[in-house]
Write an enzyme that holds these catalytic residues in place. Sequence first.
Site, PDB file in Angstrom:
ATOM      1  N   LYS A   1       0.830  -1.196   0.000  1.00 51.29           N
ATOM      2  CA  LYS A   1       0.000   0.000   0.000  1.00 51.29           C
ATOM      3  C   LYS A   1       0.873   1.257   0.000  1.00 51.29           C
ATOM      4  CE  LYS A   1      -3.693  -0.460   2.444  1.00 51.29           C
ATOM      5  NZ  LYS A   1      -4.343  -0.723   3.727  1.00 51.29           N
TER       6      LYS A   1
ATOM      7  N   ARG B   1      -3.403   2.555   8.859  1.00 47.58           N
ATOM      8  CA  ARG B   1      -3.691   1.256   8.234  1.00 47.58           C
ATOM      9  C   ARG B   1      -2.437   0.427   8.080  1.00 47.58           C
ATOM     10  NH1 ARG B   1      -8.337   1.800   4.317  1.00 47.58           N
ATOM     11  NH2 ARG B   1      -9.046   3.926   4.566  1.00 47.58           N
TER      12      ARG B   1
ATOM     13  N   GLY C   1      -8.222  -7.511   5.046  1.00 43.51           N
ATOM     14  CA  GLY C   1      -9.019  -7.734   6.257  1.00 43.51           C
ATOM     15  C   GLY C   1      -8.312  -8.478   7.370  1.00 43.51           C
TER      16      GLY C   1
ATOM     17  N   MET D   1      -5.477  -7.610   9.012  1.00 47.59           N
ATOM     18  CA  MET D   1      -4.867  -6.805  10.069  1.00 47.59           C
ATOM     19  C   MET D   1      -5.756  -5.615  10.387  1.00 47.59           C
ATOM     20  SD  MET D   1      -0.894  -7.076   9.212  1.00 47.59           S
ATOM     21  CE  MET D   1      -1.058  -6.792   7.489  1.00 47.59           C
TER      22      MET D   1
ATOM     23  N   ARG E   1      -3.949  -1.159  -5.827  1.00 43.80           N
ATOM     24  CA  ARG E   1      -3.074  -2.344  -5.759  1.00 43.80           C
ATOM     25  C   ARG E   1      -3.460  -3.273  -6.894  1.00 43.80           C
ATOM     26  NH1 ARG E   1      -5.846  -4.336  -0.150  1.00 43.80           N
ATOM     27  NH2 ARG E   1      -7.923  -4.601  -0.962  1.00 43.80           N
TER      28      ARG E   1
ATOM     29  N   HIS F   1     -16.181  -8.241   2.536  1.00 44.57           N
ATOM     30  CA  HIS F   1     -15.116  -9.118   3.035  1.00 44.57           C
ATOM     31  C   HIS F   1     -15.270 -10.527   2.481  1.00 44.57           C
ATOM     32  CE1 HIS F   1     -13.554 -12.047   5.980  1.00 44.57           C
ATOM     33  NE2 HIS F   1     -12.501 -11.259   5.910  1.00 44.57           N
TER      34      HIS F   1
ATOM     35  N   SER G   1      13.774 -41.836  -6.386  1.00 37.45           N
ATOM     36  CA  SER G   1      12.602 -40.976  -6.293  1.00 37.45           C
ATOM     37  C   SER G   1      12.472 -40.593  -4.826  1.00 37.45           C
ATOM     38  CB  SER G   1      11.361 -41.733  -6.770  1.00 37.45           C
ATOM     39  OG  SER G   1      10.232 -40.920  -6.562  1.00 37.45           O
TER      40      SER G   1
ATOM     41  N   CYS H   1       8.304 -37.909  -5.372  1.00 37.89           N
ATOM     42  CA  CYS H   1       6.935 -38.399  -5.473  1.00 37.89           C
ATOM     43  C   CYS H   1       6.168 -38.231  -4.171  1.00 37.89           C
ATOM     44  CB  CYS H   1       6.906 -39.847  -5.934  1.00 37.89           C
ATOM     45  SG  CYS H   1       7.685 -40.960  -4.750  1.00 37.89           S
TER      46      CYS H   1
ATOM     47  N   TYR I   1      12.317 -34.632 -12.607  1.00 42.70           N
ATOM     48  CA  TYR I   1      10.861 -34.471 -12.631  1.00 42.70           C
ATOM     49  C   TYR I   1      10.291 -34.357 -11.218  1.00 42.70           C
ATOM     50  CZ  TYR I   1      10.479 -39.379 -11.235  1.00 42.70           C
ATOM     51  OH  TYR I   1      10.580 -40.547 -10.545  1.00 42.70           O
TER      52      TYR I   1
HETATM   53  C1  PEP Z   1       6.651 -40.987   0.527  1.00 41.18           C
HETATM   54  O1  PEP Z   1       6.971 -41.530   1.584  1.00 41.18           O
HETATM   55  O2  PEP Z   1       6.932 -39.820   0.250  1.00 41.18           O
HETATM   56  C2  PEP Z   1       5.858 -41.722  -0.471  1.00 41.18           C
HETATM   57  C3  PEP Z   1       5.588 -41.187  -1.634  1.00 41.18           C
HETATM   58  O3  PEP Z   1       5.402 -42.935  -0.100  1.00 41.18           O
HETATM   59  P1  PEP Z   1       4.105 -43.165   0.816  1.00 41.18           P
HETATM   60  O4  PEP Z   1       3.413 -41.859   0.952  1.00 41.18           O
HETATM   61  O5  PEP Z   1       3.276 -44.167   0.115  1.00 41.18           O
HETATM   62  O6  PEP Z   1       4.701 -43.666   2.076  1.00 41.18           O
END
Ligand code: PEP
Length: 873
Positions: A21, A91, A100, A102, A335, A453, A762, A829, A849
Amino acid sequence: MNKWVYMFKEADNNKNLFGGKGANLAEMTKLDLPIPQGFIVTTEACTEYYKNEKTMSDEVVNQIKSSLAELEKISGKKFGDTENPLLVSVRSGARVSMPGMMDTVLNLGLTDVAVEGLAKKTGNERFAYDSYRRFIQMFSDVVMEIPKHSFEKLIDELKKEKNVEFDTQLDANDLKELVKRFKALYQKELNSEFPQDPETQLLEAVKAVFRSWMNPRAIVYRRMNDFPSDWGTAVNVQMMVFGNMGDTSGTGVAFTRNPSTGEAGIYGEYLINAQGEDVVAGIRTPNPITQLEQDMPEVFKQFMDISNQLEKHYRDMQDMEFTVENGKLYFLQTRNGKRTADAALRIAVELVKEGMITEKEAVLRVEPKQLDQLLHPMFDPKALKEAKPIGKALPASPGAATGKVYFTAEDAKNAADRGEQVILTRLETSPEDIEGMAAARGILTVRGGMTSHAAVVARGMGTCCVSGCGEIKINEEEKTFTLDGKTFKEGDYISLDGSTGNIYGEQIKTVDPEITGNFEIFMKWADGYRTLKVRTNADTPHDAQNGVHFGAEGIGLCRTEHMFFEEDRILKMRKMIVAKEEEERVKALNDLLPMQKGDFVGIYEAMQERPVTVRLLDPPLHEFLPHTEEDIKHLANEMSISFEELNSTIEGLHEFNPMMGHRGCRLSVSYPEIAKMQSTAIIQAALQVKKEKGYNIIPEIMIPLVGDKKEFQYVSNIVKKAADEEIAKSGQELKYLVGTMIEVPRAAIVADKIAEEAEFFSFGTNDLTQMTFGFSRDDAGKFLEDYYEKGIYESDPFARLDQEGVGELVKMAVEKGRATRPNIKLGICGEHGGDPSTVEFCYKVGLDYVSCSPFRVPIARLAAAQAAILYAK
Ligand code: PEP
Ligand code: MG
């Protein structure tokens, strides 16, 4: 000497120091726009205040005082003056807007003397005393923490005495009386007089705004949005202008484009003869901004010119607050406006078409998390056609919501925690309702406009909201509401269409969303910058297809356990578990083999040639067995074994810490037959699909919970033996990879050794987080709340990767893994794979990935594109 306080004209667009702001007010001052002048106490002063155990140094105090003197000079008014008093608003203003969350104090500077000055100057005694009583109420509430409702009670009492219905029917003398009663209440509560020195009022108010940075709703908001607490808030002290001085005054909020749909063109609302809070609080229903053209044509023209100028200047949709005081227009702030995901995409795409920004800038303009709004179900068009609306109100935040009605934020949150779909229904919402709003599928309010709000916050969260339904008769105490002659009570189903504002008194079927139009164009641009691949976690062909639909480039984790819970398999699985001899176990596993193979065929077909990582069985075996006596009896019966025998097997499998128990690769060490059967199924399926469809499939077989090279080697030998046998039998050729998850800290530490054997890693950051922190994944939620509240942690380490600790292990494993095997494939993963800040981290440490649930794939794609733009190596 440090500079803690800046006049608007001295400041610049440094948002980190001046807050959003303040930085914009400084910029607008430079553009010579009509801004009520003022000064900014910096965010650094706020962090300093906290460092000094919530005290403000003399240096800051003195700088505030001299800036005030300067403001008096600029405005030609004097603080506490009997002729022409200066009043200010105080403000908050953090680096990013937190609507809203603060505190704000308006009309500061009024005292018993100054109020007379204001009355004289304006010739409006009623206005002056109304402002004074509002100020006492606000100051007492925000600064001194005397609850607002104690003051409201006094207003109600006076109205009763005077026999009037509305506040507006109280005259100047009544308001004088009210001021007296308010001050008496203040004296009673705090044992001191209401401060009559405006400077004291100001210093106290600045401190209160600093303190509001740490109020519970601001903490929750920051956690939801991943903002750290050490940013602090700036405080803007700005000369008051009055929209409540009569019919040539007014106040409003406007956007340069529609924040719900993104449509170009001015959009907003205003109230004649009102103060800003009246618009935002949603107590009176405002007029559309276009009506200003009729009410005050000159002002409207100037307003339009400035809003166009601001949009061009900031090259983004602006959200502006303005006030007209006796026909003179002021901009109080501008803003970059909060907007729905739909609007964000449309605005980004159209700004590129209009030549205002580049494609690259457009990709950076949309918050990845916001896409989540577009990835949730919509109403099934057929079901919607058949449903009949029972009411209509403002379409405040789009989307479809169906769920059970709850009347308080707390009830809504509790019901959502129980797994219910909730519609929070309120007379109006206030910032205290934030957690209930976040937990709800939809929000319905009786009062309030498009900028109330509820509307602003709901749009920010991507929660469907229908607001300002005046036809509803609500009884919040009894937890009921009546609409269209029907009474709804807590737990009854309703549905809301946040795009049309329609309200339905029933459940309506929903369908999955599509990526089309602006979304599709935008994602193509994003993918153009992205280098990190995005895969999906999918256990079924349906999930796999869904992932591909959202742009997944492979499967990063196919968990095999849930496959065994299907009705025709669970009994065979249990037979396998209960088996006393290997032979018996192998027989049960052989029965499971064709089913398991069928699962993988379906998944490979859905994924075509995209890579698929299949993980061997992971959970402890007792998870597949029943626990209540009745269920055990039933199963024993079905399996033709005695209750005692089955019960003793179950007891034998009991573990004190199953999360650290007999699971993951440890199962395969004890029962190699399981790994063998699964590997056979994985390879047979790949061979079959390769033969039938011609897809060149390279299965990736993943061994979970490894912590040692020899452990990996043991299981991997079983896998390879089974795989090679199948390939040899088939006479076909097939390449496959065997790799591991990095889930226990030891695996990260010895990753160089494990990489001698493993062809890919992974990162299973769910377990890696659990084991690094020593927090049980299943129980941590219960006590983490205390950690957030006490400021020890700011976010859930199971949702946002702890880069400092767990992240270091990931980095170490990446380096060690690559040192041994330069072309090792690396991915993540755990649940973190769909969290934008974690995706950015994964890009920086050089993973190949990330993998996440299908609905988060577009979020990860955008986060990865943004990381590539911002941190290109
Ligand atoms: C993990 O542990 O991050 C995972 C992907 O395996 P799970 O959640 O199945 O234990
Ligand atoms: Mg795991």
